[in-house]
Design a protein around this motif. Sequence first.
Motif, short mmCIF file in Angstrom:
data_model
loop_
_atom_site.label_atom_id
_atom_site.label_comp_id
_atom_site.label_asym_id
_atom_site.label_seq_id
_atom_site.Cartn_x
_atom_site.Cartn_y
_atom_site.Cartn_z
N PRO A 327 -13.00 55.51 43.09
CA PRO A 327 -13.93 56.54 42.62
C PRO A 327 -15.31 55.97 42.36
N VAL A 328 -16.31 56.76 42.66
CA VAL A 328 -17.70 56.37 42.39
C VAL A 328 -18.30 57.49 41.55
N TYR A 329 -18.77 57.14 40.38
CA TYR A 329 -19.17 58.17 39.44
C TYR A 329 -20.62 58.59 39.60
N SER A 330 -21.46 57.70 40.04
CA SER A 330 -22.88 58.04 40.16
C SER A 330 -23.08 58.92 41.38
N ASP B 230 -10.82 60.55 50.37
CA ASP B 230 -11.07 59.49 49.38
C ASP B 230 -12.52 59.45 48.91
N MET B 231 -13.24 60.51 49.12
CA MET B 231 -14.63 60.56 48.64
C MET B 231 -14.61 60.98 47.16
N SER B 232 -15.58 60.51 46.41
CA SER B 232 -15.72 60.95 45.03
C SER B 232 -16.42 62.30 45.03
N LEU B 234 -17.89 65.41 42.91
CA LEU B 234 -18.35 65.80 41.58
C LEU B 234 -17.92 67.22 41.25
N PHE B 368 -11.44 61.70 44.83
CA PHE B 368 -11.60 61.34 43.43
C PHE B 368 -12.41 62.45 42.76
N ILE B 370 -14.56 63.74 40.00
CA ILE B 370 -15.45 63.12 39.01
C ILE B 370 -16.03 64.19 38.09
N GLN B 374 -18.56 61.89 33.29
CA GLN B 374 -18.39 60.57 33.91
C GLN B 374 -19.63 60.18 34.71
N VAL B 375 -20.25 61.16 35.33
CA VAL B 375 -21.47 60.89 36.09
C VAL B 375 -22.56 60.41 35.14
N ALA B 378 -22.07 56.86 34.08
CA ALA B 378 -22.24 55.85 35.12
C ALA B 378 -23.69 55.70 35.55
N SER B 379 -24.48 56.75 35.36
CA SER B 379 -25.87 56.70 35.82
C SER B 379 -26.65 55.65 35.07
#
Lengths: 549, 380
Positions: A327-330, B230-232, B234, B368, B370, B374-375, B378-379
């Motif tokens: 997972p990538v959150y940004s 499998d991409m995140s 939002l 994933f 998100i 969570q964003v 992480a930013s």
Amino acid sequence: MFKNLQLCILALFTVLIGCDAGDLTSQGGPVAMKRLTPEQYKNAVEDLFGATIDVSGRFEPDSRRSGLNAIGTSLVAVTPSGFEQYEAMARSVAAQVTSPEHRHDLLPCLPKSATAPDDACTETIVRSFGQQLLRRPLGDDEIRVRVEAASLAAVIHSDFYIGLELALSSLLVAPDFLFRIEVAEPAPLPGRPSRLRLSDLSLAVRLSYFLWNRGPDEALLAAAVHGKLKSQESLAREVDRLLTSEHLAGGVRAFFEDLFLFDEFNDLGKDVTRYPLYNNRMAADAREQTLRFVVNHLVTQRADYRELFTSRQLPITRSLGPLYGVPVYSAEGWEDMVLPANHPRAGLLSQASFAMLHSHPGRSSPTLRGVFLREALLCQVVPEAPADVDFSLFVQDADSIHKTARDRLEVHANEASCRTCHTLTDPIGLGLEVFDGIGKYRTHENGALIDTRSHLDGRSFADPVELGQAFAESPLIGPCLVENLYRYAVGREHTNGERALLRYLETRFTETGYRLPDLMREIALSEGFRTASPPKEVAFEADAKEEET
Amino acid sequence: MRLLILAIGLIPLLWACGDESATMAPTAEVISAAEEADVRGFVFNYWAYEIPREDPGECPDGFNVTEEEYLSDEYAAVSDEVKRRYESGDREGALSLLPPDACKDPLVRPDPGHLTLDGPATVAGIDLDGKHSTLATGGQCAHNDFIGPNGEQGIDNQHWRLMGCVSGYRPNGLFDRLFNTNSSILENGYATLLELKLIEGTRERGRVSARLFTSAGPVSKDANGKVVRDMSQLVHADPTYHSAVFEGEIKDGIFTAGPVDAKLRFKVQAIDNHYWFRDLRIRAEMLEDGSMKGVLAGYWDIDNFFDFITEVYIGPIHLGRAAANNIGYMCAGVYHALPLMADGHPDPETGKCTSLSTVIRFEAVPAFVIQPDQVAQASR
């Protein structure tokens, strides 16, 4: 001036005089004329004029020699068509700098009248910009001819800025700007009467390009002009200052970009019918990921070089997430993550950039990966493949009896002419076969389970993570980095006389915990870095004969 | 037979359906497990109304007509002038000549009637009310269930009964073809996200908590135009489009979950709206490659349904009537038919049902999911 240049160029072809005195008395190799790389050209413009000035155009292609573009830069010239491009870029940059939009912010003075010459102002500008672009103070003659040309153009066009644009353009196409011209001077020592050292300005330039990949700043130039780099203590102070600068990251980045052959990303293409996930953004991010990873580890964290091969830390973007299955959150930009302990990747070798770059457009290649790792990271030479290889045996076909790359490469076991090299390359590459041609993890190829068990120089490993560990513990990994970094720093192959210096640097690298900045410091202060070998007499004779004919 | 006539006879017969008790609050155990668990996410890469292909059912009285056909004389009387005004750029003037627009206000004209699919058909879906309902047995919100492709009894899908005799909804009709392009997901719209968290057991056989979300924006596509696995993904920042946590089960390769209420954003071409489903359930096959394929079945709020089909705009231009003409129904007819076909959530005061059982076919690939917070964390 030109005789000096000739001396420098011809010195490249000299037979090197060895020095077996060991570490600090090792004498360097020949000086050189090194053409700026595109990145260095852009850095020069950015340093002087800021990031708002656009540099666009086609640069002369780099020439990789002995694995490094940094060595090739001293073996290339500027072709007529290449010079046209440089001139076009120079005119474009000069026009932007003198434009109404930028002139008030960028020029150190403004003319009394915008429609007439102002020689004093032109001289101020040429002197100031010239010193930074040419990386040395300009002579009076160099300034005068430019002021006169600018003045004449201003009169003809009734526009001061057209004249100034001409003067600035001439600086941006000057050989002294496009090439880093190294000059050596006698500096005899007791017992070493023929010792040559780089001039202070040449040393300053070599230092700044080694550590920053950009030209010297005002402080370093001033130190050189005032002869302060002759003293080991003063030199050490400057080196330490450069090593604590934010520009160090750019210097380290440039080295690894060169070592990892990342310029090849510019021409990278993949068969999207096989790899529909692939796109240019992903490739650019993969390249950037590795560079950020390396710089963060080696510069920001000042961590052990060997841990590059085992670290689970990873900068990542949204576009790379599917490749890594994380997972990538940004939503945008980069974020740092730590791969979980059970993740099939760890360290540099399992990053997508290597898998992408060292694969074919439509399939992975254990051989290409093995060749790269042997040559770039272990400093071993792998010969080119013979011209008569029957590649039909390796076509990836789901219907083939050779389902996996391992199956296909085993064909080589029966080919004596292939066996030697593939024995060297394939075992490493097979350990990375779970990463397909764009670096996405897989467990099967054509329905067959991929077996990554293999060995590195007698050490067995089961998977890419263990392969990384084997690299980290390889006795070759540290010495190879030392050799590559030294060759990069001086822009040439090391000489026989520098072997003792390399051994010394290897020892120091080990003693300092494999910290790259410490190694860079050792190199920058080494005798080999700041001295030069004399040119070989025969080169002058050959030159003289050529002139006669 | 016109639905109006049929419906008059049905009203007294309505009986409980889509009852409120079906919506269960998640237990503390489920919520707790949802906070810290083995998590799997999915992004829907296909979404379409269930349109049965093998046995879609008969429309013995034909298909519904459009307003242009129903009011052909009125349209003919003004057509030349309408065309002239359109061509001269006087769009408003042209529209003013047409009959009152029932897609803007369904009460501007009498109910023209609406043909429904009253007979049998083989329709995929879920027995939402737990009953094998028939009109004959009467009761509140009485309706005839369908039989599923595998002989399942009690399939609730009044949406198909309502729209099954609309030409644009029939197999290979306009709506069917539009959904098959998957443009609502692929063309810069939104996608539905599903997050599963294991409560107990294994991924192959266990209890899970689940949540549905709308994505924050368009999904990423690969070179073949398919949604990237499998991409995140939002989650939409507006909690309106986050369902509550609900419980499900994975057993023998089948995932079942629900019920839950969910508002899911939808955007394609001239439609930018959301679905409001109540007591939504999921039944999907878990595939070997990690994806899933199945149906969402729930009760579509009928006011939201009418709004969905009529609130169609390109810029300021209202295209509800144009859409109805293209797809093959009249807004007024559908408006009046809706409460008669509704089979869920009876109004406590009037007893009239307020929702329409509906089945959505979907496919989803691993992703994933998100969350907005969570964003933010992480930013940097």
